[in-house]
Design a protein around this motif. Structure first.
Motif, PDB file in Angstrom:
ATOM      1  N   ALA A 197       0.850  -1.168  -0.070  1.00 18.00           N
ATOM      2  CA  ALA A 197      -0.140   0.111   0.004  1.00 18.00           C
ATOM      3  C   ALA A 197       0.788   1.248   0.046  1.00 18.00           C
ATOM      4  O   ALA A 197       0.450   2.392  -0.372  1.00 18.00           O
ATOM      5  N   VAL A 198       2.119   1.211   0.535  1.00 22.76           N
ATOM      6  CA  VAL A 198       2.822   2.318   0.663  1.00 22.76           C
ATOM      7  C   VAL A 198       3.943   2.436  -0.264  1.00 22.76           C
ATOM      8  O   VAL A 198       4.842   3.238  -0.474  1.00 22.76           O
ATOM      9  N   ALA A 199       4.219   1.083  -1.159  1.00 27.15           N
ATOM     10  CA  ALA A 199       5.247   1.121  -2.266  1.00 27.15           C
ATOM     11  C   ALA A 199       4.380   1.755  -3.334  1.00 27.15           C
ATOM     12  O   ALA A 199       3.367   1.856  -3.859  1.00 27.15           O
ATOM     13  N   PRO A 200       5.762   2.499  -4.321  1.00 28.32           N
ATOM     14  CA  PRO A 200       5.061   2.961  -5.696  1.00 28.32           C
ATOM     15  C   PRO A 200       4.409   1.856  -6.598  1.00 28.32           C
ATOM     16  O   PRO A 200       4.900   0.876  -6.601  1.00 28.32           O
ATOM     17  N   ARG A 201       3.401   2.156  -7.103  1.00 28.67           N
ATOM     18  CA  ARG A 201       2.959   1.233  -8.199  1.00 28.67           C
ATOM     19  C   ARG A 201       3.169   1.966  -9.686  1.00 28.67           C
ATOM     20  O   ARG A 201       3.371   3.007  -9.898  1.00 28.67           O
ATOM     21  N   PRO A 202       3.328   1.073 -10.471  1.00 32.37           N
ATOM     22  CA  PRO A 202       3.519   1.356 -11.830  1.00 32.37           C
ATOM     23  C   PRO A 202       2.268   2.155 -12.589  1.00 32.37           C
ATOM     24  O   PRO A 202       1.130   2.127 -12.074  1.00 32.37           O
ATOM     25  N   THR A 203       2.551   2.935 -13.370  1.00 31.15           N
ATOM     26  CA  THR A 203       1.492   3.699 -14.257  1.00 31.15           C
ATOM     27  C   THR A 203       0.721   2.797 -14.954  1.00 31.15           C
ATOM     28  O   THR A 203       1.332   1.722 -15.351  1.00 31.15           O
ATOM     29  N   GLU A 204      -0.641   3.169 -15.347  1.00 26.51           N
ATOM     30  CA  GLU A 204      -1.424   2.408 -16.034  1.00 26.51           C
ATOM     31  C   GLU A 204      -0.631   1.897 -17.410  1.00 26.51           C
ATOM     32  O   GLU A 204      -0.754   0.979 -18.050  1.00 26.51           O
ATOM     33  N   ALA A 205      -0.137   3.102 -18.050  1.00 27.34           N
ATOM     34  CA  ALA A 205       0.496   3.078 -19.169  1.00 27.34           C
ATOM     35  C   ALA A 205       1.789   1.944 -19.216  1.00 27.34           C
ATOM     36  O   ALA A 205       1.950   1.280 -19.899  1.00 27.34           O
ATOM     37  N   GLY A 206       2.491   2.079 -17.959  1.00 31.58           N
ATOM     38  CA  GLY A 206       3.664   1.053 -17.626  1.00 31.58           C
ATOM     39  C   GLY A 206       3.278  -0.138 -17.677  1.00 31.58           C
ATOM     40  O   GLY A 206       3.676  -1.147 -18.358  1.00 31.58           O
ATOM     41  N   THR A 207       1.945  -0.464 -16.951  1.00 32.03           N
ATOM     42  CA  THR A 207       1.453  -1.761 -16.797  1.00 32.03           C
ATOM     43  C   THR A 207       1.072  -2.340 -18.125  1.00 32.03           C
ATOM     44  O   THR A 207       1.311  -3.567 -18.441  1.00 32.03           O
TER      45      THR A 207
END
Length: 544
Positions: free
Chosen positions: A195-205
């Motif tokens: 929950a606190v770690a950065p997530r990839p962007t939609e475009a990146g995923t």
């Protein structure tokens, strides 16, 4: 109307019988096989827009389907540093140190594929990696994707400073003083740091998923049974299909968690059948336990550490109720069940659901599945066929993460008797079960020829170790059927998929030679010449 695809000079291998059809050509129209015959008649079906390929004697068979994989979540997980080659702590520290040096100040380190055997007999924990990860927020997925290792900095940022109670079988592993060791077991615990770690962007995923799917097509895959629909994954599939970047036919089973109430189960029922031309929601994925390596499987008797004695569902009878509800609604289920008690409970629940509503056979039947089945006794093996439950197996898990001499973590935890009945692919097949093969990617590599090779020789991909349980190896034909005929049956699609027949889907895998004659140890290296989805070429070898 001209054909969309014509394949000439081919050897057409029937995965049902293992024999070659008496034809040399195949044509496809509107996504289906429309013709089987000789080259001359096939050429007459071609028009100006037809793709015509001279295969020069290559072998065409029904398209390979991976029976268990995670395309979108796997794409996200594998954006970090690959630690799957680290066999000991020195190699792990070296790989992590290199990754830390490449980080921007303050950035998170993400890793995946960590084998707990790298820690040797010591427990998995961040203390062994402290000097390397000092001050670095890091979250590393263990190979099973049911556990993660968080650095001290990551735990601090997530506010994880001691044990917690969860509604599902999850745990923050702590030492004798109640301090977290960094090991997080199962989804609810891992989610605290996620929950606190950065997530990839939609475009990146989306871009990473497209890359993965293209590579899967190049490996010979035409389809997969995707065992999750978490987050925005369905939107990713829709976007990729709109961009003409979906080269696999995907059958998707969203998760039902233990905390799901009746309304949420009803929502899963309503979701069935939604999707696009090459992807659709069909089934529900559930978890009866965790993993043996983590001590979160459900065994009839605890493992040698006194662990793996409980179900993932706090109330296993609630699981039974959910299975009955889904069965009544005509929804097939796929349940993760690794330990003997977990598998037994799944079969008990399916049997109860069938007794309440009746069981039908043939296409359209509600076909339930058990995923993994890593250690089960004889009486459980014999129950699959009478219940019509598919046995979804991942032989490369046995090949890559366990050892014939039982020195690995999985075997040490189970003890000799239970480790001796590992991944009983042959016994299940001999007992009449429909065995479906898959990779569980990103847990293990996805190339289907490697999966089939593992089922045949039961050794790691590099052939560096002796076979584990060679008596459980599958014959070449059975391995092929496990990724074609049986995969179609598990999906209730045997009348139009999994074989080479007029009217069947034109999902095809073309190989340089006969996979049934290539030696077991050479199968993984057999070149994939062409991959076809619904009559459209998704991969073509450069020389063809």
């Amino acid at each position: 109307m001209p054909a969309d695809l014509v394949l000439l000079s081919a050897r057409l291998l029937d995965p049902g019988t293992g024999g070659f059809l008496p034809h040399t050509a195949l044509a496809a129209e509107r996504g289906r096989i429309s013709f089987l015959g000789d080259d001359r008649d096939a050429r007459a079906l071609a028009g100006p827009g037809t793709t015509v390929v001279d295969l020069r004697g290559a072998v065409v068979t029904a398209g390979f389907t991976d029976g268990h994989l995670h395309p979108v979540s796997g794409a996200e997980r594998t954006m970090g540093v690959d630690l799957s080659a680290c066999r000991d702590l020195d190699a792990l520290r070296t790989a992590l140190a290199a990754a830390v040096r490449a980080l921007r100040p303050g950035a998170w380190l993400r890793g995946w594929g960590l084998d707990p055997n790298a820690f040797g007999p010591a427990p998995v924990g961040n203390a062994a990696l402290g000097p390397v990860l000092d001050g670095v927020p890091a979250l590393i997925d263990l190979f099973d994707a049911h556990s993660a290792l968080a650095s001290e900095q990551a735990l601090e940022l997530a506010g994880v400073d001691g044990p917690r109670t969860f509604e599902q079988g999850s745990e923050i592993v702590c030492d004798a003083d109640g301090r977290p060791t960094g090991l997080l077991l199962e989804d609810a615990a891992c989610a605290l740091v996620e929950a606190v770690a950065p997530r990839p962007t939609e475009a990146g995923t989306r871009a990473r998923t497209a890359e993965v799917l293209a590579a899967m097509a190049a490996s010979g895959l035409t389809g997969g049974h995707a065992m999750d629909a978490n987050g925005d994954s369905l939107a990713v599939y829709a976007a990729l299909e709109a961009e003409d970047a979906l080269p696999l036919r995907l059958r998707i089973a969203p998760w039902c968690r233990p905390e799901a109430d009746d309304a949420e189960v009803a929502d899963l029922v309503r979701l069935q059948g939604t999707g696009g031309a090459q992807w659709r929601v069909a089934g529900v994925k559930l978890f009866m336990d965790g993993t043996i390596d983590n001590g979160t499987a459900w065994l009839e008797a605890p493992d040698c550490h006194g662990e793996s004695g409980h179900a993932y569902w706090p109330d296993p009878q609630r699981y039974t109720q959910v299975i009955s509800a889904l069965h009544r609604a005509g929804v097939p289920t796929a349940t993760h069940a690794i330990g003997d008690a977990a598998v037994r409970h799944v079969l008990d629940s399916v049997e109860k659901a069938q007794a309440e509503t009746g069981r039908a056979d043939g296409p359209g039947a509600v076909r339930h599945r058990v995923e993994h089945i890593e250690t089960v006794p004889d009486d459980t093996v014999r129950r699959f066929a009478p219940l019509g439950v598919a046995a979804s197996m991942q032989p490369t898990h046995c090949c890559e993460y366990t050892r014939a001499d039982h020195t690995d973590n999985w075997s040490r935890r189970l003890g000799e008797e239970r480790a001796g009945r590992a991944f009983r692919c042959r016994d299940l097949w001999d007992a009449g079960a429909r065995v479906v093969l898959g990779s569980d990617w990103p847990i293990a590599p996805y190339p289907p020829l490697q999966v089939m090779a593992g089922a045949r020789h039961r050794r790691p991909a590099d052939l560096s170790l002796p076979p584990h349980g060679p008596g459980q190896a599958l014959t070449p034909l059975r391995a092929l059927r496990g990724m074609t005929v049986n995969a179609a049956w598990a999906a209730g699609e045997e009348n139009h998929a999994g074989r080479l027949a007029v009217g069947h889907r034109a999902d095809l895998t073309v190989l340089a030679d006969d996979p049934l004659r290539v030696p077991d140890t050479e199968l993984a290296g057999l070149p994939v010449v062409l991959t076809v989805l619904a009559g459209r070429v998704t991969h073509r070898a450069a020389w063809l």
